[in-house]
Write a protein that holds these residues in place. Structure first.
Motif, short mmCIF file in Angstrom:
data_model
loop_
_atom_site.label_atom_id
_atom_site.label_comp_id
_atom_site.label_asym_id
_atom_site.label_seq_id
_atom_site.Cartn_x
_atom_site.Cartn_y
_atom_site.Cartn_z
N ASN A 70 0.77 -1.22 -0.11
CA ASN A 70 -0.13 -0.12 -0.04
C ASN A 70 0.90 1.21 -0.13
O ASN A 70 0.40 2.34 0.42
N THR A 71 2.13 1.27 -0.20
CA THR A 71 2.72 2.33 -0.59
C THR A 71 3.52 2.28 -1.77
O THR A 71 3.89 1.14 -2.41
N ILE A 72 3.88 3.66 -2.51
CA ILE A 72 4.71 3.53 -3.61
C ILE A 72 5.90 2.80 -3.55
O ILE A 72 6.50 1.99 -4.31
N THR A 73 6.66 3.14 -2.27
CA THR A 73 8.00 2.44 -2.24
C THR A 73 7.90 0.85 -2.07
O THR A 73 8.72 0.26 -2.70
N ALA B 236 8.93 -4.48 -4.31
CA ALA B 236 8.09 -5.87 -3.90
C ALA B 236 8.87 -7.00 -4.68
O ALA B 236 9.47 -6.61 -5.80
N GLN B 237 8.98 -8.06 -4.17
CA GLN B 237 9.46 -9.05 -4.70
C GLN B 237 8.57 -10.04 -4.80
O GLN B 237 7.71 -10.34 -3.51
N ALA C 187 9.59 -7.11 -9.04
CA ALA C 187 8.53 -6.97 -9.98
C ALA C 187 8.86 -5.88 -11.02
O ALA C 187 8.33 -5.91 -12.11
N PHE C 188 9.85 -5.05 -10.75
CA PHE C 188 10.13 -4.14 -11.85
C PHE C 188 11.90 -4.29 -12.15
O PHE C 188 12.67 -4.22 -11.28
#
Length: 185
Positions: free
Chosen positions: A106-109, A114-115, A121-122
């Motif tokens: 629930n945060t941009i960071t 995220a893994q 993910a990116f």
């Protein structure tokens, strides 16, 4: 309390919650500057239109910090290098849609870092490009995505069909194609 911080400051915009409208302001400009969506401003202030007046006090919800805007702009710059401006806005929108979706952090960071099963993910997070400065178009695209947050096709993913190796991503419903990227949910 009057909001005194701008997009260019090094401080967080989270500390302030009320903004006093100045001559020449629009909901879009306020949203871009403080990292909140136009629809959020309208909803929080029970506005039925985009008309605002100098001196009017507006409550702003859940502003995004300068650090988060910078991180998102760096991701957009790395992920959408060479893509049209609309594609840069769409990449930023994917991250914001994930923040707003209960299936994601629930945060941009936390969305950006995220893994899943040890994989980021990116790609720019994995290869270090996330640490490069963002270009001006990417910064502008982030501000636009924030201002229009929640308005769009609900894309949660994007990929380049020419380079993607994930069969799973091809199973997602495509919402739009911009440049070399397909956006999906």
């Amino acid at each position: 309390m009057t909001m005194m911080m701008g997009i260019g400051s090094n401080q967080s915009t989270e500390a302030a919650s009320v903004y006093t409208v100045k001559s020449g302001d629009t909901l879009y400009k306020i949203g871009q500057t403080y990292g909140v969506s136009v629809s959020s401003i309208q909803s929080m202030n029970k506005l039925n239109s985009n008309i605002i007046y100098p001196g009017q006090k507006l409550t702003l919800s859940q502003p995004v910090t300068q650090a988060e805007m910078d991180l998102l702009a760096r991701l957009v710059s790395a992920e959408a290098k060479g893509e049209p401006y609309a594609g840069k806005v769409a990449v930023a929108t994917v991250v914001l849609n994930r923040v707003d979706n209960p299936a994601f952090p629930n945060t941009i960071t936390n969305v950006i870092y995220a893994q899943d099963q040890g994989h980021y993910a990116f790609t720019p997070v994995a290869n270090g490009q996330i640490n490069q400065s963002a270009d001006a178009d990417s910064k502008k695209a982030v501000r636009e995505a924030l201002a229009f947050r929640g308005q769009g096709s609900g894309s949660l993913y994007f990929y380049n069909p020419k380079t993607s190796t994930s069969s799973w991503i091809f199973s997602r419903q495509v919402t739009v194609t911009i440049g070399n990227h397909r956006f999906a949910k």
